[in-house]
Design a protein around this motif. Structure first.
Motif, PDB file in Angstrom:
ATOM      1  N   ALA A  23       0.836  -1.209   0.000  1.00  0.00           N
ATOM      2  CA  ALA A  23       0.000   0.000   0.000  1.00  0.00           C
ATOM      3  C   ALA A  23       0.867   1.255   0.000  1.00  0.00           C
ATOM      4  O   ALA A  23       0.567   2.232  -0.694  1.00  0.00           O
ATOM      5  CB  ALA A  23      -0.935  -0.009   1.209  1.00  0.00           C
ATOM      6  N   ALA A  24       1.950   1.238   0.758  1.00  0.00           N
ATOM      7  CA  ALA A  24       2.868   2.385   0.768  1.00  0.00           C
ATOM      8  C   ALA A  24       3.504   2.580  -0.603  1.00  0.00           C
ATOM      9  O   ALA A  24       3.661   3.712  -1.073  1.00  0.00           O
ATOM     10  CB  ALA A  24       3.943   2.190   1.836  1.00  0.00           C
ATOM     11  N   ASP A  25       3.852   1.486  -1.258  1.00  0.00           N
ATOM     12  CA  ASP A  25       4.418   1.576  -2.612  1.00  0.00           C
ATOM     13  C   ASP A  25       3.405   2.158  -3.585  1.00  0.00           C
ATOM     14  O   ASP A  25       3.758   2.952  -4.473  1.00  0.00           O
ATOM     15  CB  ASP A  25       4.881   0.201  -3.097  1.00  0.00           C
ATOM     16  N   VAL A  26       2.145   1.789  -3.433  1.00  0.00           N
ATOM     17  CA  VAL A  26       1.100   2.327  -4.308  1.00  0.00           C
ATOM     18  C   VAL A  26       0.941   3.827  -4.065  1.00  0.00           C
ATOM     19  O   VAL A  26       0.787   4.613  -5.007  1.00  0.00           O
ATOM     20  CB  VAL A  26      -0.229   1.571  -4.105  1.00  0.00           C
ATOM     21  N   ARG A  27       1.012   4.252  -2.801  1.00  0.00           N
ATOM     22  CA  ARG A  27       0.947   5.694  -2.508  1.00  0.00           C
ATOM     23  C   ARG A  27       2.105   6.434  -3.170  1.00  0.00           C
ATOM     24  O   ARG A  27       1.927   7.532  -3.712  1.00  0.00           O
ATOM     25  CB  ARG A  27       0.967   5.927  -0.996  1.00  0.00           C
ATOM     26  N   ALA A  29       3.603   5.550  -5.920  1.00  0.00           N
ATOM     27  CA  ALA A  29       3.299   5.603  -7.352  1.00  0.00           C
ATOM     28  C   ALA A  29       2.316   6.721  -7.647  1.00  0.00           C
ATOM     29  O   ALA A  29       2.456   7.438  -8.650  1.00  0.00           O
ATOM     30  CB  ALA A  29       2.734   4.259  -7.823  1.00  0.00           C
ATOM     31  N   LYS A  30       1.328   6.907  -6.773  1.00  0.00           N
ATOM     32  CA  LYS A  30       0.361   7.994  -6.973  1.00  0.00           C
ATOM     33  C   LYS A  30       1.053   9.348  -6.885  1.00  0.00           C
ATOM     34  O   LYS A  30       0.800  10.239  -7.694  1.00  0.00           O
ATOM     35  CB  LYS A  30      -0.757   7.905  -5.932  1.00  0.00           C
ATOM     36  N   ASP A  31       1.943   9.498  -5.918  1.00  0.00           N
ATOM     37  CA  ASP A  31       2.675  10.758  -5.776  1.00  0.00           C
ATOM     38  C   ASP A  31       3.536  11.028  -7.005  1.00  0.00           C
ATOM     39  O   ASP A  31       3.629  12.163  -7.478  1.00  0.00           O
ATOM     40  CB  ASP A  31       3.545  10.739  -4.519  1.00  0.00           C
ATOM     41  N   ALA A  32       4.156   9.976  -7.540  1.00  0.00           N
ATOM     42  CA  ALA A  32       5.001  10.144  -8.731  1.00  0.00           C
ATOM     43  C   ALA A  32       4.167  10.547  -9.932  1.00  0.00           C
ATOM     44  O   ALA A  32       4.571  11.412 -10.721  1.00  0.00           O
ATOM     45  CB  ALA A  32       5.758   8.844  -9.023  1.00  0.00           C
ATOM     46  N   ALA A  33       2.997   9.943 -10.081  1.00  0.00           N
ATOM     47  CA  ALA A  33       2.129  10.285 -11.211  1.00  0.00           C
ATOM     48  C   ALA A  33       1.634  11.724 -11.097  1.00  0.00           C
ATOM     49  O   ALA A  33       1.518  12.430 -12.099  1.00  0.00           O
ATOM     50  CB  ALA A  33       0.947   9.321 -11.290  1.00  0.00           C
ATOM     51  N   GLY A  34       1.381  12.166  -9.883  1.00  0.00           N
ATOM     52  CA  GLY A  34       0.869  13.519  -9.683  1.00  0.00           C
ATOM     53  C   GLY A  34       1.922  14.597  -9.845  1.00  0.00           C
ATOM     54  O   GLY A  34       1.588  15.770 -10.055  1.00  0.00           O
ATOM     55  N   ALA A  61      -5.534   8.636 -13.887  1.00  0.00           N
ATOM     56  CA  ALA A  61      -4.634   7.562 -13.446  1.00  0.00           C
ATOM     57  C   ALA A  61      -4.306   7.713 -11.963  1.00  0.00           C
ATOM     58  O   ALA A  61      -4.292   6.730 -11.210  1.00  0.00           O
ATOM     59  CB  ALA A  61      -3.356   7.564 -14.281  1.00  0.00           C
ATOM     60  N   GLY A  62      -4.041   8.940 -11.532  1.00  0.00           N
ATOM     61  CA  GLY A  62      -3.750   9.182 -10.117  1.00  0.00           C
ATOM     62  C   GLY A  62      -4.922   8.799  -9.231  1.00  0.00           C
ATOM     63  O   GLY A  62      -4.740   8.211  -8.163  1.00  0.00           O
ATOM     64  N   SER A  63      -6.131   9.104  -9.695  1.00  0.00           N
ATOM     65  CA  SER A  63      -7.324   8.741  -8.938  1.00  0.00           C
ATOM     66  C   SER A  63      -7.482   7.227  -8.847  1.00  0.00           C
ATOM     67  O   SER A  63      -7.799   6.681  -7.779  1.00  0.00           O
ATOM     68  CB  SER A  63      -8.556   9.361  -9.598  1.00  0.00           C
ATOM     69  N   MET A  64      -7.235   6.546  -9.961  1.00  0.00           N
ATOM     70  CA  MET A  64      -7.344   5.085  -9.965  1.00  0.00           C
ATOM     71  C   MET A  64      -6.277   4.453  -9.076  1.00  0.00           C
ATOM     72  O   MET A  64      -6.553   3.501  -8.332  1.00  0.00           O
ATOM     73  CB  MET A  64      -7.246   4.563 -11.391  1.00  0.00           C
ATOM     74  N   ILE A  65      -5.066   4.981  -9.139  1.00  0.00           N
ATOM     75  CA  ILE A  65      -3.990   4.462  -8.293  1.00  0.00           C
ATOM     76  C   ILE A  65      -4.319   4.714  -6.824  1.00  0.00           C
ATOM     77  O   ILE A  65      -4.097   3.855  -5.970  1.00  0.00           O
ATOM     78  CB  ILE A  65      -2.635   5.085  -8.677  1.00  0.00           C
ATOM     79  N   GLY A  66      -4.886   5.891  -6.537  1.00  0.00           N
ATOM     80  CA  GLY A  66      -5.292   6.197  -5.164  1.00  0.00           C
ATOM     81  C   GLY A  66      -6.354   5.235  -4.657  1.00  0.00           C
ATOM     82  O   GLY A  66      -6.310   4.768  -3.515  1.00  0.00           O
TER      83      GLY A  66
END
Length: 108
Positions: A23-27, A29-34, A61-66
């Motif tokens: 979950a932390a890794d996914v967060r 990824a969201k930060d990187a996309a944003g 994409a950021g919303s979906m990753i979130g």
């Protein structure tokens, strides 16, 4: 033949920790996309017509990753809850059985 169910509470907690790490890794990824900035630099000058659609797609994409990150975090919480429930049940059963075993030992 004896059939037994054996639950390793420590492994359940380890798995929950691992899921929490995902979950932390996914967060991340969201930060990187944003943090992507398409408007500046050469891309913004040469391909300005793509900036708005790319930004929109980045937002989606950021919303979906979130959402995926929230799902993984909830999974980690649920796994921890399962481990806690099994531990509480085992403790309850032990509290109920110990007096019975004591009584049986006294009868022997």
């Amino acid at each position: 033949m004896s059939e037994r169910i054996s639950i390793d509470f420590d492994r359940i907690q380890q798995h929950a920790t691992r899921v929490g790490s995902v979950a932390a890794d996914v967060r991340n990824a969201k930060d990187a996309a944003g943090s992507m900035n398409l408007g500046g630099g050469a891309f913004g000058l040469m391909c300005g017509f793509l900036v708005a659609p790319a930004s929109m797609i980045t937002g989606v994409a950021g919303s979906m990753i979130g959402s995926a990150g929230a799902l993984v975090e909830r999974s980690a919480r649920e796994i921890r809850g399962v481990g806690a429930d099994f531990t509480a049940l085992e403790n309850h059963i032990r509290e109920e059985i110990e007096p019975l075993l004591s009584a049986v030992d006294q009868v022997r």
